[in-house]
Design a protein around this motif. Sequence first.
Motif, short mmCIF file in Angstrom:
data_model
loop_
_atom_site.label_atom_id
_atom_site.label_comp_id
_atom_site.label_asym_id
_atom_site.label_seq_id
_atom_site.Cartn_x
_atom_site.Cartn_y
_atom_site.Cartn_z
N VAL A 125 -1.12 1.86 -4.27
CA VAL A 125 -1.28 0.46 -4.66
C VAL A 125 -0.85 0.25 -6.11
CG1 VAL A 125 -2.98 -1.36 -5.09
CG2 VAL A 125 -3.04 -0.07 -2.96
N ILE A 126 -1.28 1.15 -6.98
CA ILE A 126 -0.93 1.03 -8.39
C ILE A 126 0.59 1.15 -8.59
CG2 ILE A 126 -1.11 2.15 -10.64
CD1 ILE A 126 -3.49 0.40 -9.80
N GLY A 127 1.21 2.12 -7.89
CA GLY A 127 2.65 2.30 -8.01
C GLY A 127 3.42 1.07 -7.58
N VAL A 128 3.04 0.50 -6.45
CA VAL A 128 3.71 -0.70 -5.95
C VAL A 128 3.50 -1.88 -6.90
CG1 VAL A 128 3.74 -2.41 -4.09
CG2 VAL A 128 3.60 0.03 -3.55
N THR A 129 2.27 -2.03 -7.40
CA THR A 129 1.96 -3.15 -8.30
C THR A 129 2.77 -3.07 -9.59
OG1 THR A 129 -0.29 -3.25 -7.42
CG2 THR A 129 0.12 -4.35 -9.52
N LEU A 130 2.81 -1.88 -10.19
CA LEU A 130 3.59 -1.70 -11.42
C LEU A 130 5.07 -1.94 -11.17
CD1 LEU A 130 1.87 1.44 -13.01
CD2 LEU A 130 1.74 -0.92 -13.82
N GLY A 131 5.55 -1.43 -10.03
CA GLY A 131 6.96 -1.61 -9.71
C GLY A 131 7.34 -3.08 -9.58
#
Length: 222
Positions: free
Chosen positions: A211-217
């Motif tokens: 979730v964090i990776g997708v959000t930052l991306g």
Amino acid sequence: AVGSIKGWKNGDVLLLPALLLSAGGMLLAPVGKWLGNLVPEGVLLVSFSLLAVMIAVRMWRQAVSNPEQARVIRAGEGSLPGDARLLCPLGPNGEFHLQPRCLAGLTVSGMGIGLLSGLFGVGGGFMIVPLLFLMTGLSYSAAVATSLVVITLVSSIGFGSYLLMNETPPLDVLFQVAAGGVLGMLAGFAIGKKIAGAKLQQGFALALIIVIGVTLGRFFWF
């Protein structure tokens, strides 16, 4: 609220920890919201991401290095009663004791959760579940059910703070996400009963990272 009612019916909610965490959380959620208006969105997102990653890594390492503590049993069963290393150890029959250090720890933790909830705009479940797990030795089903009560109360105060500050959310998006969240939660309850504790903990940690990776991306590159 739907999850809280379901957890209550199953007897998984620990009411006193939920109320202590909620009291501290409701007190500082408006303060977090106020601070959030003073901090750039990018800084908030990165800070939130770092916190989530730290929690995820800690939970993953614990599940790998100490699977017994991570519940190598069915996810809905068991606890760690009487462990002196815990801030809030449970009694022989899984009962919750009113120890001063435990009460103070839960209240202060609730204040931190409320501050972060208002600051980052999160319900706090990703913090409350590992917090309860590490502090009390609860089973995952009890930690999740108790956290849902806290999320309901704290998020309601945080949401009210937004409304008082004349920030009306898009109601169509709100209701769509809420409906999807309820359906997903009910599916999660059913799946969680079939996954062993250590695997469930690793899945929780992995989901946080994704979730964090997708959000930052999406924020920085898309």
